[in-house]
Design an enzyme around this catalytic site. Structure first.
Site, mmCIF file in Angstrom:
data_model
loop_
_atom_site.group_PDB
_atom_site.id
_atom_site.type_symbol
_atom_site.label_atom_id
_atom_site.label_comp_id
_atom_site.label_asym_id
_atom_site.label_seq_id
_atom_site.Cartn_x
_atom_site.Cartn_y
_atom_site.Cartn_z
ATOM 1 N N HIS A 267 9.974 -20.857 82.132
ATOM 2 C CA HIS A 267 9.873 -21.047 80.865
ATOM 3 C C HIS A 267 8.350 -20.931 80.164
ATOM 4 O O HIS A 267 7.660 -20.171 79.567
ATOM 5 C CB HIS A 267 10.413 -22.403 80.246
ATOM 6 C CG HIS A 267 10.464 -22.466 78.638
ATOM 7 N ND1 HIS A 267 11.124 -22.272 77.735
ATOM 8 C CD2 HIS A 267 9.225 -23.134 77.946
ATOM 9 C CE1 HIS A 267 10.786 -22.870 76.442
ATOM 10 N NE2 HIS A 267 9.496 -23.202 76.818
ATOM 11 N N GLU A 268 7.530 -21.705 80.810
ATOM 12 C CA GLU A 268 6.064 -21.880 80.718
ATOM 13 C C GLU A 268 5.658 -20.586 81.192
ATOM 14 O O GLU A 268 4.519 -20.207 80.651
ATOM 15 C CB GLU A 268 5.517 -22.934 81.559
ATOM 16 C CG GLU A 268 6.088 -24.492 81.340
ATOM 17 C CD GLU A 268 5.904 -24.702 79.797
ATOM 18 O OE1 GLU A 268 5.032 -24.233 78.914
ATOM 19 O OE2 GLU A 268 6.894 -25.541 79.261
ATOM 20 N N HIS A 271 5.333 -18.362 78.383
ATOM 21 C CA HIS A 271 4.309 -18.657 77.339
ATOM 22 C C HIS A 271 3.016 -18.002 78.046
ATOM 23 O O HIS A 271 2.107 -17.606 77.340
ATOM 24 C CB HIS A 271 3.895 -20.356 77.448
ATOM 25 C CG HIS A 271 4.819 -21.050 76.264
ATOM 26 N ND1 HIS A 271 5.190 -20.303 75.037
ATOM 27 C CD2 HIS A 271 5.769 -21.757 76.422
ATOM 28 C CE1 HIS A 271 6.090 -21.295 74.268
ATOM 29 N NE2 HIS A 271 6.574 -21.986 75.377
ATOM 30 N N GLU A 297 6.784 -19.235 71.349
ATOM 31 C CA GLU A 297 8.239 -19.808 72.095
ATOM 32 C C GLU A 297 9.373 -18.548 72.152
ATOM 33 O O GLU A 297 10.036 -18.610 73.143
ATOM 34 C CB GLU A 297 8.954 -20.784 70.819
ATOM 35 C CG GLU A 297 10.123 -21.646 71.469
ATOM 36 C CD GLU A 297 9.650 -22.715 72.334
ATOM 37 O OE1 GLU A 297 8.382 -22.817 72.686
ATOM 38 O OE2 GLU A 297 10.628 -22.898 73.372
#
Lengths: 500, 500
Positions: A267-268, A271, A297
């Site tokens: 997930h990160e 980003h 996001e």
């Protein structure tokens, strides 16, 4: 120089501002990932001082004249410079809207409230938070009013605009309305189907942190993260920070459960890839920043939810998970791991929620924060309204406020208007990923081999490399053919959870 | 406010300056200990911008008037505030002496030269460094001239003054002269004595990094380092950075030799304890800074050389070393370890030198940098002059310039005037440690039990807690009865290396 080329003078000033903000960003990362506990007051003083300096740079007395004169000459600017000037104006409007005593009052109220909140959450004691949260709400109303006057929007939209430029609640109401009629029914059908199939087998730990870290780093690299321009570390609350040339992502490890930390890293990484892909020539100017929190996001959820929870990727990842922990057996098949990663169940905690129930958590918060800001909901009545909303949307009621209205840091720390961007991001992720698959027919096959290059190239060209050149909707229209909508997200959920 | 209380306004401004400098200090640490390689340009831009901001704060147009008016009213200030005002003036004189184009020229020349130096050192190729080092020398002459005019000193003393406030070369000549007549003879006698005793037994590795780290951290804690206000990490060149509330010390590990890394940690811990012990109420004001580099180095050398290479401490440490690495046998006795840690031999490399030969390395650099600044020595002749000096002072000649005049970063990076503070620090360390032992008769016994509390309490009261309240000599007179001299250092060397 000011007299001759106001635009060039603005670029010079905003480059300096960017350097201060980038310094603050690294110091913020250090605070969460490295700083010893006794240094928090020291660090708060450093960050507050850099904040005051940055504010002073934007809100300089001659800035309105500089901006106006540059705008008068804007016909001579190319599209990047014109967009850059528009972004400068935007930042100036947001920053100059607030008198400095209000900036200070907000910092003071949110810092104090955050401290109280940590204790209140620990003790599940909403009453102890009430006075300080009331102060934060009062100060955020003042912030919203001041920005609303400057932007010509409603109070809520003015707060939202800081996180999602151009975002408006009328639009969110529409989009969330569509999900509201869709999700509860879908949730029921998914639950029924998964109940029939039985629980996935549990992965047997423990999973030593060092092996988890290595596996996470390997996968992070596979997705395209460049460790000569970034790091992966540990913090209590995972986040992505740093700068576009120096991206700092964090995670936390649980020796009993590697699966969550691993998805957290991916997930990160999403980003982080957005930041690393921002336009190289504009990184120190406003137009080189990421477009907003919805697209940000979307990039994390595109990697985590769309790409990495797919059958294709998990078939690639499963043998690597087995090798990392020296495991084997029926729990460690790609199929069982896929079932674990797509398990759906209503729960109390937003950050633990699956992608089907997550939007319902967001709708609750969006509904409540608007009601609190408008005065329709008294703060003292928040716990009751929360629990009622949970019953309504998810069919469950938390046993205490720690598992209820005290769970998130956003309201205590002043992030009012932030919550909806999570679900806007989930919708954008589905829409972008579908478009990428259409544009690159070999995309899923490559992902099934752990090769993210085709996906990353498409994202660089269609999202990352645009910085803030266009609006969120323009980016989506050019990349997907449509502005933000619910169709792709709904189709994604139906395909993943109800077919096959 | 300016009109009513100029001193209070100055405190407000210098607190803000301190916050910016503290931020830079953490970012500098991060650059060496954490930052990914690709971010160096990004970071350089952040640090340069904060540097310009800090310069602008001190060199603000109304600063001279503020300082003068505060000084007119200084009779009403207590001793801390009066000293603080004196330090503000000192910082202003140093900072305002340089026109901003010279500040920029220095930054540009030293950054470029440092890059060239890394390559030149790798290839032992002095000629490739010559043009850039010439530029640095030229710019440092201009810096020295500008500061000399402002301070009313010689050019060299003006450069020295930045590192050692009030330091003057006439005094250093005198002190170094005394060591020059003492050390070569002592060295001969020590070498003879150690040759007779035979070589100490080698400690048999390898020594895994993780065990080294744990042992280092344990010893660091024993000395009194507070890990709620500091960290221990790894960097290519060990140093102490951060802030007084957030001290960052670094070391490097060699799996073949733990002994050096361990003493390196204890050395940096000495620096760190100074920072941690600075006066709590004045940390964000100039008077709360460490006094200068001579006293700073005295604190690292007091810990490393005076306390931790003592028989008493090594008798305490030896069993802990054995336990850390699971070792035993004749090489691991306290006596043999003490012999390793007090081995004396002339060598090429300053940072590897023992405490007997170290001052000779410093005298060489002090002699040469003065000659280069005055023009008595042409840069092109540096390698020859270096080798001649090595023969003269240490009786050996390096086989190439990498082991000779290219070994240190200080000249390429603009640290002209810094070298002598190492040996001033060694002398001050001996003088302070002797005074501490007189004042606290149980001191060595406590150190023999790994208890540094009596030593640390004495240092806090007599050195650390004074910040910049007094001059280096005043601190020494009050703590030891004398201003800085060579007697204690000579006595220490004779006792450790020729008696017992």
């Amino acid at each position: 120089m000011i007299a001759n080329d106001p635009y060039a003078e603005l670029e010079r000033r905003f480059a300096r501002l960017s350097a201060v903000n980038r310094a603050s960003s690294i110091l913020n990362w250090d605070r969460s990932a490295m700083m010893p506990s006794g240094a928090s007051e020291d660090r708060a003083d450093q960050l507050a001082t850099l904040g005051v300096i940055a504010h002073g740079m934007i809100a300089a007395p001659d800035m309105p004249e500089l901006l106006s004169r540059a705008e008068e000459g804007a016909t001579g600017l190319d599209q990047w410079r014109a967009a850059n000037l528009r972004e400068m104006r935007r930042l100036w409007v947001h920053e100059s809207a607030l008198p400095s005593d209000l900036v200070e009052a907000r910092t003071r109220a949110t810092s104090a409230c955050e401290m109280v909140w940590r204790e209140a959450k620990k003790n599940a004691d909403f009453k102890s938070l009430l006075p300080m949260l009331g102060e934060v709400l009062a100060v955020m109303r003042r912030v919203g009013e001041a920005k609303a006057a400057a932007l010509g929007t409603s109070l809520y939209d003015a707060l939202l605009d800081e996180f999602e430029p151009g975002g408006r609640s009328a639009r969110i109401d529409e989009l969330f309305g569509e999900l509201r009629t869709f999700l509860p029914d879908l949730l029921g059908r998914v639950m029924e189907r998964q109940a029939k199939a039985g629980k996935p087998l549990a992965l047997d730990g423990p999973f030593p942190v060092e092996q988890q870290r290595k596996l996470g780093e390997e996968m992070c690299r596979r997705l395209g993260f460049d460790f000569t321009h970034g790091r992966l570390d540990v913090s209590a609350h995972p986040f992505t920070g740093g700068t576009a040339d120096d991206v700092r992502i964090t995670t936390r490890y649980d020796e009993a459960d590697f699966a969550r930390a691993l998805m957290g890293v991916l997930h990160e990484t999403g980003h982080g890839l957005y930041e690393l892909g921002l336009p190289r020539d504009w990184r120190r100017q406003p137009v080189g920043n990421a477009r907003g929190m919805a697209l940000h996001e979307s990039q994390s959820l595109l990697m985590e939810m769309q790409a990495c929870r797919s059958d294709a990727f998990l078939a690639f990842a499963a043998p690597r998970m087995r090798a990392a922990f020296g495991k084997d057996g029926p729990a460690w098949t790609a199929d069982n791991i896929h079932r674990i990663y797509t398990r759906v169940a209503p729960g109390y905690i937003r950050v633990d929620a699956d992608e089907v129930t997550y939007p319902l958590h967001i709708m609750l918060r969006y509904r409540l924060e608007r009601a609190m800001l408008s005065g329709d909901l008294e703060l003292a009545d928040l716990p009751g309204a929360w629990n009622e909303g949970m019953r309504d949307l998810l069919g469950i009621e938390p046993p205490d406020d720690a598992l209820g209205c005290l769970q998130d840091i956003h309201w205590p720390d002043g992030g009012w208007g932030y919550f909806p961007t999570y679900t806007l991001g989930a919708m954008a992720a589905a829409q972008l990923f579908a478009a990428a698959r259409r544009a690159e027919p070999g995309l899923m096959e490559a992902i099934g081999k752990g090769d993210f290059a085709p996906l990353l190239a498409w994202l660089r060209a269609n999202v990352h490399g645009k910085g803030s050149l266009e609006s969120t909707d323009q980016v989506l229209v050019e990349a997907t053919g449509d502005r933000l909508g619910t169709a792709a997200f709904k189709a994604h959920l139906e395909t993943r959870y109800l077919s096959a």
